[in-house]
Scaffold this active site. Structure first.
Site, short mmCIF file in Angstrom:
data_model
loop_
_atom_site.label_atom_id
_atom_site.label_comp_id
_atom_site.label_asym_id
_atom_site.label_seq_id
_atom_site.Cartn_x
_atom_site.Cartn_y
_atom_site.Cartn_z
N ASP A 1 -0.15 3.52 24.73
CA ASP A 1 -1.19 3.01 23.81
C ASP A 1 -0.51 2.42 22.59
OD1 ASP A 1 -3.37 2.48 22.23
OD2 ASP A 1 -4.10 4.55 22.15
N GLY B 1 -10.04 9.79 22.57
CA GLY B 1 -10.13 10.88 21.60
C GLY B 1 -9.86 10.39 20.20
N GLU C 1 -2.75 0.38 26.91
CA GLU C 1 -3.96 0.38 26.09
C GLU C 1 -3.77 -0.46 24.83
OE1 GLU C 1 -5.16 4.42 25.47
OE2 GLU C 1 -6.57 3.92 23.86
N SER D 1 -2.34 12.91 24.35
CA SER D 1 -1.78 11.74 23.67
C SER D 1 -0.59 12.21 22.84
CB SER D 1 -2.88 11.12 22.79
OG SER D 1 -2.39 10.02 22.08
N LYS E 1 0.00 10.32 27.71
CA LYS E 1 -0.11 9.00 27.09
C LYS E 1 0.87 8.94 25.93
CE LYS E 1 -3.64 7.30 23.94
NZ LYS E 1 -5.07 6.95 23.81
N LEU E 2 1.74 7.93 25.97
CA LEU E 2 2.72 7.76 24.90
C LEU E 2 2.23 6.69 23.93
CD1 LEU E 2 6.08 7.63 26.93
CD2 LEU E 2 4.89 9.64 26.01
N LYS E 3 2.25 7.02 22.66
CA LYS E 3 1.96 6.02 21.64
C LYS E 3 3.21 5.13 21.53
CE LYS E 3 -2.13 7.15 20.17
NZ LYS E 3 -3.25 6.19 20.19
N ASN F 1 -2.18 0.68 20.08
CA ASN F 1 -3.05 0.56 18.89
C ASN F 1 -2.84 -0.77 18.15
OD1 ASN F 1 -2.73 3.97 18.81
ND2 ASN F 1 -4.77 3.10 18.57
N ASP G 1 -9.42 -0.47 23.97
CA ASP G 1 -9.97 0.61 23.14
C ASP G 1 -10.65 -0.06 21.94
OD1 ASP G 1 -10.32 2.59 21.19
OD2 ASP G 1 -8.38 3.53 21.45
N LYS H 1 -14.98 5.69 23.53
CA LYS H 1 -15.08 6.71 22.49
C LYS H 1 -16.47 6.61 21.89
CE LYS H 1 -10.22 6.35 21.05
NZ LYS H 1 -9.33 5.70 20.06
C1 NPQ Z 1 -6.42 6.11 20.33
N1 NPQ Z 1 -6.51 8.52 19.69
O1 NPQ Z 1 -6.62 6.31 21.49
C2 NPQ Z 1 -6.61 7.17 19.25
C3 NPQ Z 1 -5.90 6.85 18.03
C4 NPQ Z 1 -6.35 7.62 16.85
C5 NPQ Z 1 -5.82 10.63 20.64
O2 NPQ Z 1 -4.54 8.72 20.75
C6 NPQ Z 1 -8.38 9.34 12.61
C7 NPQ Z 1 -8.94 8.11 12.84
C8 NPQ Z 1 -7.49 9.83 13.50
C9 NPQ Z 1 -8.58 7.36 13.94
C10 NPQ Z 1 -6.21 9.59 15.53
C11 NPQ Z 1 -5.56 9.20 20.36
C12 NPQ Z 1 -7.12 9.11 14.61
C13 NPQ Z 1 -7.66 7.85 14.83
C14 NPQ Z 1 -5.86 8.85 16.62
C15 NPQ Z 1 -7.29 7.14 15.96
O3 NPQ Z 1 -6.10 4.99 20.00
MG MG Z 2 -6.26 3.96 21.84
#
Ligand code: NPQ
Ligand code: MG
Length: 369
Positions: free
Chosen positions: A188, A290, A213, A134, A160-162, A190, A238, A262
């Site tokens: 992703d 993750g 995502e 990620s 995976k690009l945020k 979020n 997610d 997760k």
């Molecule tokens: C996701 N993870 O898929 C998350 C986002 C994320 C690896 O992209 C602390 C609490 C740290 C929540 C780091 C990845 C976090 C967190 C990443 C959530 O959306």
């Molecule tokens: Mg996510």
């Protein structure tokens, strides 16, 4: 198996580089480490809640409070096994990350005593799993391309690009143009977009993404279903999915065609497996997400990802992607895959000196009702 008590530790692990998502920037991973002590030995778990309730409503201090005040007391005096532990916590609403941490430690303890690996217990069918990475939101496209190049060179099976408004089409186009159509690429958000952004998001269809995502708010299944109906890119959920019941509902309503699982978000490895089963029954692929886990969660997630329905690479990156020094042995990448631990329980041990070095507080919670 009877629980004698739980040691709760707060740890702070520095990240090798800041990780920016649409939710904020993380430069240190704080977590709770749970050591369950029973008459049959001990086991370890991890709570993935963040300091602040931004990714989910849970937060670390609140999780510690719930574990201390409600979860450990609910398990006191019981004849514990993996199923009975989950059952004993069911009447307490919410708090999946806190529950997951406690269940994980009890599960590790129970499986170690029975010389069984978590992967075998869950029904894993693979000795290694393909993994992705990620990539956080960056200051510049150059910095992004340099980072993606490094990860592809390391051999990751998926990038995976945020994304967020203002950092979406440009980065995706740049990565596709630089690294080609063969790279498995996902995005992703979020929850950073509004339902009215659907037309904009549909422009991502030009780039052959494996999935998008969680573009919208966790509770807005309708917006996800509407987007899914108008774009070719598969929609993956997610944050919206916190149980097998949620998963069934989202699938039925056409809100997703792929699910990110997760264990922390859904209340533990056993509920994670139930989501896997529900998804498999509907032909919906799943993959393991993750949460910047320590080696404990990384080990458990590899076991989960060895189940047959986990057909897409997980966000289970090598330890060095996140941490210089973890509290367990490091996990390493091998040709785009990672080995599923085969030893009993989580199949990984905490390194006492490393754990001590990152511990910022600890308490002993005796198991009394
Ligand atoms: C996701 N993870 O898929 C998350 C986002 C994320 C690896 O992209 C602390 C609490 C740290 C929540 C780091 C990845 C976090 C967190 C990443 C959530 O959306
Ligand atoms: Mg996510």
């Amino acid at each position: 198996m009877r629980l004698e008590g739980v040691e709760l530790r707060r740890i702070a692990l520095p990240l090798v580089s800041p990780f920016r998502t649409s939710l904020g920037t993380q430069s240190e991973r704080t977590a709770l480490i749970v050591r369950a002590v029973s008459d049959e030995g001990e086991g370890w778990g991890e709570c993935v809640a963040d300091d602040e309730p931004t990714y989910s409503p849970e937060y670390l201090a609140g999780a510690a409070d719930v574990i201390r005040g409600f979860l450990v007391p609910a398990l006191a005096g019981l004849d514990l096994n993996p199923a009975s532990a989950g059952h004993a916590l069911r009447h307490l609403r919410g708090h999946p990350m806190a529950k997951s941490a406690v269940e994980m430690a009890v599960l590790d303890c129970w499986l170690r005593a029975r010389r069984t690996s978590l992967a075998d217990h869950l029904g894993g069918v693979r000795r290694s799993v393909r993994v992705g990475v990620s990539v956080g939101i960056m200051e510049t496209l150059d910095a992004l391309l340099e980072t993606v190049d490094k990860h592809l060179t390391a051999g990751y099976a998926r990038i995976k690009l945020k994304i967020e408004p203002g950092w979406d089409l440009g980065p995706v186009r740049a990565v596709r143009e630089t690294f080609g159509a063969e790279v498995m690429l996902t995005v992703d958000a979020n929850t950073a977009y509004a339902p009215g952004d659907a037309r904009h998001l549909a422009r991502l269809d030009a780039y052959g993404l494996t999935l998008i995502e969680q573009p919208f708010a966790p509770g807005d299944l309708h917006a996800h279903a509407a987007l899914a109906a108008r774009i070719d890119t598969p929609v993956c959920l997610d944050e919206s999915i916190t149980s097998a019941a949620d998963a069934a509902d989202a699938i039925r309503r056409g809100a997703c065609s792929i699910i990110n699982i997760k264990p922390g978000r859904v209340g533990g490895y056993l509920e994670a497996r139930r989501i896997h089963d529900v998804a498999a029954a509907h032909g919906v692929p799943v993959w393991c997400g993750g949460m910047l886990e320590t080696g404990l969660g990384r080990a458990g997630n590899l076991a989960l990802a060895s189940l047959p329905g986990f057909t897409l690479p997980g966000d289970i990156s090598a330890t060095e992607r996140y941490y210089r020094q973890d509290i367990t042995r490091p996990f390493v990448l091998d040709d785009g895959t990672m080995a599923v631990p085969a030893d009993p329980g989580l199949g990984v041990d905490t390194e006492p000196a490393a754990l001590e070095a990152v511990t910022t507080g600890s308490e002993w919670i005796p198991a009394v009702p």
